[in-house]
Design a protein around this motif. Structure first.
Motif, PDB file in Angstrom:
ATOM      1  N   ASP A 129       0.820  -1.217   0.000  1.00 33.00           N
ATOM      2  CA  ASP A 129       0.000   0.000   0.000  1.00 33.00           C
ATOM      3  C   ASP A 129       0.852   1.265   0.000  1.00 33.00           C
ATOM      4  O   ASP A 129       0.508   2.264  -0.653  1.00 33.00           O
ATOM      5  N   ALA A 130       1.980   1.237   0.735  1.00 35.33           N
ATOM      6  CA  ALA A 130       2.834   2.416   0.871  1.00 35.33           C
ATOM      7  C   ALA A 130       3.925   2.470  -0.195  1.00 35.33           C
ATOM      8  O   ALA A 130       4.726   3.410  -0.206  1.00 35.33           O
ATOM      9  N   GLN A 131       3.957   1.477  -1.083  1.00 33.73           N
ATOM     10  CA  GLN A 131       4.981   1.379  -2.129  1.00 33.73           C
ATOM     11  C   GLN A 131       6.389   1.374  -1.527  1.00 33.73           C
ATOM     12  O   GLN A 131       7.282   2.106  -1.955  1.00 33.73           O
ATOM     13  N   VAL A 132       6.561   0.531  -0.532  1.00 42.22           N
ATOM     14  CA  VAL A 132       7.863   0.340   0.112  1.00 42.22           C
ATOM     15  C   VAL A 132       8.424  -1.009  -0.337  1.00 42.22           C
ATOM     16  O   VAL A 132       7.736  -2.028  -0.248  1.00 42.22           O
ATOM     17  N   ALA A 133       9.648  -1.000  -0.827  1.00 43.50           N
ATOM     18  CA  ALA A 133      10.299  -2.250  -1.240  1.00 43.50           C
ATOM     19  C   ALA A 133      10.861  -2.933  -0.003  1.00 43.50           C
ATOM     20  O   ALA A 133      12.069  -3.023   0.203  1.00 43.50           O
ATOM     21  N   GLY A 134       9.974  -3.425   0.824  1.00 45.44           N
ATOM     22  CA  GLY A 134      10.361  -3.980   2.115  1.00 45.44           C
ATOM     23  C   GLY A 134      10.836  -5.419   2.039  1.00 45.44           C
ATOM     24  O   GLY A 134      10.726  -6.084   1.001  1.00 45.44           O
ATOM     25  N   ASN A 135      11.379  -5.874   3.162  1.00 44.68           N
ATOM     26  CA  ASN A 135      11.860  -7.247   3.300  1.00 44.68           C
ATOM     27  C   ASN A 135      11.120  -7.947   4.429  1.00 44.68           C
ATOM     28  O   ASN A 135      10.866  -7.346   5.476  1.00 44.68           O
ATOM     29  N   ILE A 136      10.836  -9.226   4.216  1.00 43.85           N
ATOM     30  CA  ILE A 136      10.314 -10.087   5.272  1.00 43.85           C
ATOM     31  C   ILE A 136      11.219 -11.314   5.334  1.00 43.85           C
ATOM     32  O   ILE A 136      11.520 -11.923   4.296  1.00 43.85           O
TER      33      ILE A 136
END
Length: 252
Positions: A129-136
């Protein structure tokens, strides 16, 4: 989507040996950490005081979907963003199938698998939703694929965790979100550390089973988590990184 130098990182099961090691590694790298565990704040202070840097703590039972959602919301309200999510909280019951109770089986899967889904999917939905290229990163185990006696619910939950990792990685890849699993072998942490401290001969026996003849330390697990989430690994997703000293080569 831009990779920020300073990250805000969620770590579940944050007061355990591995959670603390991961938190320490992120803090030493200059990042902000939010931990969750089931201890009240006042009981958690002794462990939290070991950490230096910006640390946020929340009492959260990850098997409670609403509590997980509230934790994520609180971190976003305080810090404005989340960049990495480390799914580490887990339980283990050392019993065979004849001995484990329905309540123990249910509770272990609720924490290890349901809780992992609530946290990872909550973070992934925020990232998309926030357009963050996050990691899990899921903290899995080589027990996901190698049969172990006396670890029925744990092994089943970790096998489910692996498929959760892979299926989520595929769905969220178009958003630039990377989702991976780190699967250690014998780690000198948690319940194993307690057992080995009381019976060093058991640790030596475990060490001798490992082809590399080494037991993993919590700090080594933490270092691999940071490596997985490094921006240079932009093509790494849906992967299982085995950190087992070769155990899977002799017990596939």
């Amino acid at each position: 989507m831009q990779q920020l130098n300073e990250k805000v990182v969620l770590i579940s099961g944050g007061l355990g040996d591995i959670g603390m090691a991961i938190a320490t590694a992120y803090l030493h790298a200059g990042h902000t950490v939010s931990l969750c565990d089931t201890e009240p704040q006042e009981k958690a202070l002794q462990r939290l005081n070991e950490l230096q840097g910006t640390v946020d703590y929340h009492k959260v039972d990850v098997s409670d979907a609403a509590a997980v959602a509230n934790w994520i919301a609180a971190v976003l309200e305080r810090f404005g963003r989340i960049d990495d999510c480390i799914v580490n909280a887990a339980r283990v019951t050392l019993k065979d199938y004849r001995s484990i109770t329905p309540e123990e089986w249910k509770r272990e899967l609720e924490v290890n698998l349901d809780g992992a889904f609530y946290l990872a999917n909550g973070a992934a939905r925020y990232f998309s939703d926030a357009q963050v290229a996050g990691n899990i990163v899921f903290l899995g185990s080589w027990a996901a694929h190698a049969v172990h006696k006396n670890l029925p619910a744990y092994s089943v939950s970790k096998a489910g965790l692996r498929m959760l990792c892979q299926s989520m990685a595929l769905e969220y890849a178009p958003y630039g979100i990377r989702i991976n699993e780190l699967a250690p072998g014998y780690v000198n942490a948690g319940l194993s550390k307690e057992v080995w401290s009381a019976a060093p001969d058991l640790q030596e026996s475990a060490r001798n089973q490992v082809p590399l003849k080494k037991i993993i330390e919590a700090g080594e697990v933490a270092a691999q988590v940071l490596w997985i989430t490094a921006p240079e690994n932009r093509h790494l997703t849906g992967a299982t990184l085995l950190l087992d000293g070769g155990l899977s080569l002799i017990r596939p």
